[in-house]
Design a protein around this motif. Structure first.
Motif, PDB file in Angstrom:
ATOM      1  N   LYS A 261      16.275  34.279  24.463  1.00 51.77           N
ATOM      2  CA  LYS A 261      16.166  32.994  25.158  1.00 51.77           C
ATOM      3  C   LYS A 261      15.862  33.174  26.652  1.00 51.77           C
ATOM      4  O   LYS A 261      15.941  32.214  27.427  1.00 51.77           O
ATOM      5  CB  LYS A 261      17.454  32.172  24.980  1.00 51.77           C
ATOM      6  CG  LYS A 261      17.880  31.945  23.519  1.00 51.77           C
ATOM      7  CD  LYS A 261      16.840  31.218  22.675  1.00 51.77           C
ATOM      8  CE  LYS A 261      17.303  31.077  21.224  1.00 51.77           C
ATOM      9  NZ  LYS A 261      16.255  30.557  20.334  1.00 51.77           N
TER      10      LYS A 261
ATOM     11  N   VAL B 164      28.087  30.252  21.432  1.00 45.94           N
ATOM     12  CA  VAL B 164      27.109  29.634  22.332  1.00 45.94           C
ATOM     13  C   VAL B 164      27.350  28.125  22.399  1.00 45.94           C
ATOM     14  O   VAL B 164      27.330  27.520  23.482  1.00 45.94           O
ATOM     15  CB  VAL B 164      25.665  29.949  21.863  1.00 45.94           C
ATOM     16  CG1 VAL B 164      24.646  29.076  22.589  1.00 45.94           C
ATOM     17  CG2 VAL B 164      25.342  31.427  22.091  1.00 45.94           C
TER      18      VAL B 164
ATOM     19  N   SER C   8      29.708  23.531  29.411  1.00 38.67           N
ATOM     20  CA  SER C   8      28.706  23.164  30.431  1.00 38.67           C
ATOM     21  C   SER C   8      28.393  21.677  30.428  1.00 38.67           C
ATOM     22  O   SER C   8      27.506  21.246  31.160  1.00 38.67           O
ATOM     23  CB  SER C   8      27.408  23.934  30.179  1.00 38.67           C
ATOM     24  OG  SER C   8      27.609  25.300  30.371  1.00 38.67           O
TER      25      SER C   8
ATOM     26  N   ALA D 123      26.768  33.181  27.163  1.00 42.44           N
ATOM     27  CA  ALA D 123      25.369  32.873  26.872  1.00 42.44           C
ATOM     28  C   ALA D 123      25.170  31.360  26.765  1.00 42.44           C
ATOM     29  O   ALA D 123      24.186  30.812  27.267  1.00 42.44           O
ATOM     30  CB  ALA D 123      24.926  33.570  25.583  1.00 42.44           C
ATOM     31  N   GLY D 124      26.127  30.685  26.136  1.00 42.95           N
ATOM     32  CA  GLY D 124      26.064  29.222  26.053  1.00 42.95           C
ATOM     33  C   GLY D 124      26.170  28.583  27.426  1.00 42.95           C
ATOM     34  O   GLY D 124      25.466  27.609  27.731  1.00 42.95           O
ATOM     35  N   MET D 125      27.039  29.125  28.259  1.00 39.55           N
ATOM     36  CA  MET D 125      27.197  28.587  29.619  1.00 39.55           C
ATOM     37  C   MET D 125      25.926  28.807  30.446  1.00 39.55           C
ATOM     38  O   MET D 125      25.515  27.938  31.223  1.00 39.55           O
ATOM     39  CB  MET D 125      28.400  29.247  30.297  1.00 39.55           C
ATOM     40  CG  MET D 125      29.728  28.868  29.650  1.00 39.55           C
ATOM     41  SD  MET D 125      31.065  30.042  30.042  1.00 39.55           S
ATOM     42  CE  MET D 125      31.416  29.614  31.738  1.00 39.55           C
TER      43      MET D 125
ATOM     44  N   ARG E 246      20.770  23.698  36.845  1.00 38.20           N
ATOM     45  CA  ARG E 246      21.602  24.338  37.870  1.00 38.20           C
ATOM     46  C   ARG E 246      21.150  25.793  38.016  1.00 38.20           C
ATOM     47  O   ARG E 246      20.884  26.463  37.014  1.00 38.20           O
ATOM     48  CB  ARG E 246      23.082  24.309  37.455  1.00 38.20           C
ATOM     49  CG  ARG E 246      23.620  22.890  37.271  1.00 38.20           C
ATOM     50  CD  ARG E 246      25.131  22.880  37.059  1.00 38.20           C
ATOM     51  NE  ARG E 246      25.536  23.292  35.740  1.00 38.20           N
ATOM     52  CZ  ARG E 246      26.100  22.486  34.824  1.00 38.20           C
ATOM     53  NH1 ARG E 246      26.320  21.203  35.118  1.00 38.20           N
ATOM     54  NH2 ARG E 246      26.463  22.941  33.659  1.00 38.20           N
TER      55      ARG E 246
ATOM     56  N   LEU F 124      22.861  29.167  29.253  1.00 41.57           N
ATOM     57  CA  LEU F 124      21.849  28.252  28.714  1.00 41.57           C
ATOM     58  C   LEU F 124      22.119  26.834  29.194  1.00 41.57           C
ATOM     59  O   LEU F 124      21.198  26.101  29.585  1.00 41.57           O
ATOM     60  CB  LEU F 124      21.851  28.320  27.185  1.00 41.57           C
ATOM     61  CG  LEU F 124      20.902  27.373  26.444  1.00 41.57           C
ATOM     62  CD1 LEU F 124      19.446  27.649  26.823  1.00 41.57           C
ATOM     63  CD2 LEU F 124      21.082  27.508  24.931  1.00 41.57           C
ATOM     64  N   GLY F 125      23.403  26.443  29.190  1.00 38.13           N
ATOM     65  CA  GLY F 125      23.791  25.106  29.642  1.00 38.13           C
ATOM     66  C   GLY F 125      23.418  24.881  31.096  1.00 38.13           C
ATOM     67  O   GLY F 125      22.855  23.836  31.453  1.00 38.13           O
ATOM     68  N   ASP F 126      23.700  25.862  31.942  1.00 33.11           N
ATOM     69  CA  ASP F 126      23.341  25.739  33.360  1.00 33.11           C
ATOM     70  C   ASP F 126      21.825  25.584  33.513  1.00 33.11           C
ATOM     71  O   ASP F 126      21.346  24.764  34.299  1.00 33.11           O
ATOM     72  CB  ASP F 126      23.820  26.969  34.148  1.00 33.11           C
ATOM     73  CG  ASP F 126      25.290  26.875  34.533  1.00 33.11           C
ATOM     74  OD1 ASP F 126      25.826  25.746  34.595  1.00 33.11           O
ATOM     75  OD2 ASP F 126      25.914  27.931  34.767  1.00 33.11           O
TER      76      ASP F 126
ATOM     77  N   LEU G 269      19.655  24.407  31.292  1.00 32.95           N
ATOM     78  CA  LEU G 269      19.200  23.110  30.783  1.00 32.95           C
ATOM     79  C   LEU G 269      19.588  21.968  31.716  1.00 32.95           C
ATOM     80  O   LEU G 269      18.906  20.952  31.791  1.00 32.95           O
ATOM     81  CB  LEU G 269      19.773  22.860  29.385  1.00 32.95           C
ATOM     82  CG  LEU G 269      19.227  23.764  28.266  1.00 32.95           C
ATOM     83  CD1 LEU G 269      20.015  23.554  26.974  1.00 32.95           C
ATOM     84  CD2 LEU G 269      17.746  23.496  28.032  1.00 32.95           C
ATOM     85  N   LYS G 270      20.727  22.157  32.423  1.00 32.99           N
ATOM     86  CA  LYS G 270      21.172  21.122  33.369  1.00 32.99           C
ATOM     87  C   LYS G 270      20.461  21.248  34.720  1.00 32.99           C
ATOM     88  O   LYS G 270      20.761  20.498  35.649  1.00 32.99           O
ATOM     89  CB  LYS G 270      22.684  21.231  33.591  1.00 32.99           C
ATOM     90  CG  LYS G 270      23.519  20.862  32.360  1.00 32.99           C
ATOM     91  CD  LYS G 270      23.825  19.375  32.304  1.00 32.99           C
ATOM     92  CE  LYS G 270      24.725  19.050  31.130  1.00 32.99           C
ATOM     93  NZ  LYS G 270      24.893  17.600  30.930  1.00 32.99           N
TER      94      LYS G 270
END
Lengths: 280, 319
Positions: free
Chosen positions: A167, B68, B75, A128-130, A139, A132-134, A136-137
């Motif tokens: 989210k 998370v 990331s 889930a963090g990955m 990607r 969200l990270g993608d 936000l970046k």
């Protein structure tokens, strides 16, 4: 899906199973059941669905796989080996001293493994963090997370699913490996998870329930997860623990098994025959 | 080092610093991301973080929040996560240990209201063991904060550091120790007062108590050195050994269980090279309880009087 693609993916699934047997043969024991149940899903992911480049395993724009049921590491290593992330024979060092191929997935050790897992439940939050990270970046990558039905006993899984839905992580794709068994026996006897598809639906996921050992069904289900929207995706995969090797399917306690080289050679020969038949 | 301690309280509360500094770091660095477990309003971050893409409210789910954050770290982000001390340590320890530490995904964990600072939230919210837990995590950094300017310096330093960083810090006001703009390097003990008879290594709220103890002891002709050992891990062992050699008597003072925190760390350092009498001011191996902080400090033996008593004991044990 055309016939050639179908055959190619079926052959890849057989290759993944053969790799799993090779790994576990070399060590003499290992997590056979739960590795074999996800081989068809991995074949469709790495053979068709995922945007990956074996020559550039850290490419930020790639799609990622988190095998939250980390004990299916042997299956992940096998598909990465077949796809050329590293020399094929490396996987035969599974669980040997100093190996880069431990029982449970470890991104610091194995080229192509996107996340470290093994303590059940944790991969769901990491993914889930990955995802969200993608997002936000900027990607457009997707994060696929393979979760066990037994693993779903863990409360963290449901925290993560609640988070992904809240989210609106539409790049978060759960593949729920409903192989009906966990270490101590049937999930329904140990801690019944009930109707997993209904639960995923209730948690706000775009949910499909399919035969997870059917290449065509898996490909169609994964195709649907490309459409974006504002919901994460769940594919509840009806699978067989130990799928593809009758002796393993027929063993009740097949979570981790001891094997002999003779057994493994027989299974490898049988899988090879299936592969030859598809090759025609 | 600009030491400005004169016993007066800083008008700023820690929570104001957390609120403004996390926002400032996020504005400076687009990779900074701050996650909370429904306690943004408790540390003054809600105003910006609830509407910023660099703020993520995870709800009351600390285990998921830690995971998370580790995924965001993988990331390319630099996550800071916050909850009250027990929920930022015990509640999500396995997730921080494996998903962040073991997996190589650096994150910073802020545990607020350490020890007796949990006061009216009581025993369920009172972490006396959080430093012990985080010290046992390979590659971790453990910081027990005493002052607002120190907090500003530390929040900035941890941003690009590897591993798991654990910051325990109160939310209320504290005595002012460091001057504005102070750079307080992580990993170094800071000498706040020189003294030849004993060395008091203190952290957090116990530094203020140590200064009060120094006044009392000075009247009896006992001069103590006071060292801020805010970096409990990795401990500045050279500093500990230096003062042990110079003074021959050591006292530790911490708002934490005597097991696994500063006392343990200092004893580890001295046992290996310079064994001298060591006394501790710390919580005996007991659970917390509810009450005003001053009552709790007396109840758990965390006052200047306790430091005075332990300094006398340590000095008396000198050969």
């Amino acid at each position: 899906m055309d016939e050639k693609m179908k055959k190619d993916l079926q052959k890849l699934a057989l290759q993944i199973r053969m790799g799993v047997v090779e790994e576990i043969k070399a060590r003499g024991f290992g997590h056979l059941g739960g590795s074999l149940s996800v081989c068809d899903a991995l074949a469709v992911l790495y053979g068709k669905e995922m945007r990956v480049d074996p020559k550039n395993p850290q490419w930020p724009e790639r799609d990622k796989l988190v095998c939250s049921k980390g004990h299916a590491g042997p299956a992940v290593y096998s598909v990465l080996a077949v796809k050329g992330y590293f020399p094929y024979d490396d996987i035969k060092t599974l669980n040997q001293p100093g190996t880069d191929f431990p029982s449970h997935c470890d991104k610091k050790k194995t080229i192509g493994v996107d996340m470290t897992t093994g303590s059940l439940g944790q991969g769901t939050s990491l993914a889930a963090g990955m995802a969200l990270g993608d997002r936000l970046k900027g990607r457009d990558s997707r994060v696929f997370v393979i979760v066990g039905d037994g693993e779903s006993n863990e409360g963290q899984v449901w925290e993560a699913f609640m988070f992904a839905a809240a989210k609106k992580l539409s790049n978060y794709v759960v593949l729920l490996d409903n192989n009906k068994k966990q270490l101590d026996g049937y999930v329904s006897d140990v801690l019944d998870t009930g109707d997993l598809a209904a639960k995923m639906e209730a948690f706000g996921f775009d949910t499909q329930a399919v035969d997870g050992n059917d290449i065509e069904a898996m490909a169609a289900a994964l195709e649907r997860t490309k459409k974006g929207g504002d919901k994460p995706y769940a594919i509840v995969m009806d699978t067989v623990k130990g799928k593809g090797i009758a002796d393993v399917e027929d063993t009740m306690a097949n979570h981790s098994m001891n094997v002999t080289p003779e057994q493994c050679d027989k299974w490898l020969a049988d899988l090879q025959k299936e592969w030859d038949a598809l090759e025609g | 080092m600009d030491i400005v301690y004169n016993g007066e309280m800083d008008p700023r509360a820690f929570k104001e610093i957390l609120g403004t500094q996390l926002q400032a770091l996020a504005e400076e660095d687009p990779d900074v991301i701050y996650l909370d477990a429904d306690l943004m309003s408790c540390i003054g971050t809600a105003k910006w973080a609830m509407t910023s893409s660099q703020g993520v409210n995870c709800g009351i789910a600390e285990a998921n929040m830690a995971g998370v954050a580790a995924g965001l770290s993988a990331s390319g982000f630099k996550p800071y996560i916050h909850s009250f001390g027990p929920f930022a340590s015990r509640r999500c320890y396995d997730q921080v240990y494996l998903s962040a530490g073991y997996a190589g995904n650096p994150i910073t964990v802020i545990g607020s209201d350490p020890g007796v600072c949990a006061a009216f939230n009581g025993g369920t919210h009172m972490p006396f063991e959080d430093m012990a837990l985080y010290r046992a995590m390979p590659g971790s950094t453990v910081l027990d904060i005493a002052d607002c300017n120190q907090l500003i310096s530390v929040l900035r330093q941890v941003k690009d550091m590897d591993g798991v960083k654990y910051i325990r810090v109160g939310r209320k006001n504290c005595a002012k120790i460091y001057g504005d703009g102070a750079d307080v390097p992580i990993g170094k003990g800071v000498t706040l007062r020189e003294g030849k008879d004993a060395a008091v290594f203190a952290t957090g709220i116990m530094i203020h108590e140590a200064f009060k103890a120094a006044e009392v002891l000075s009247k009896d002709g006992i001069e103590i050195a006071i060292i801020d050992m805010f970096t409990v891990k990795p401990l500045d062992g050279a500093c500990v050994v230096k003062y042990a050699k110079e003074t021959g008597a050591v006292v530790t003072a911490e708002n934490h269980n005597k097991i696994g925190g500063l006392y343990s760390a200092v004893c580890d350092a001295l046992a290996a090279s310079e064994p001298v009498p060591v006394e501790y001011v710390a919580v005996e191996d007991v659970f917390g309880e509810v009450g005003p902080q001053d009552y709790l400090q007396k109840q758990f033996g965390l006052t200047a009087e306790h430091i005075v008593e332990k300094v006398r004991a340590a000095v008396a044990r000198k050969k």
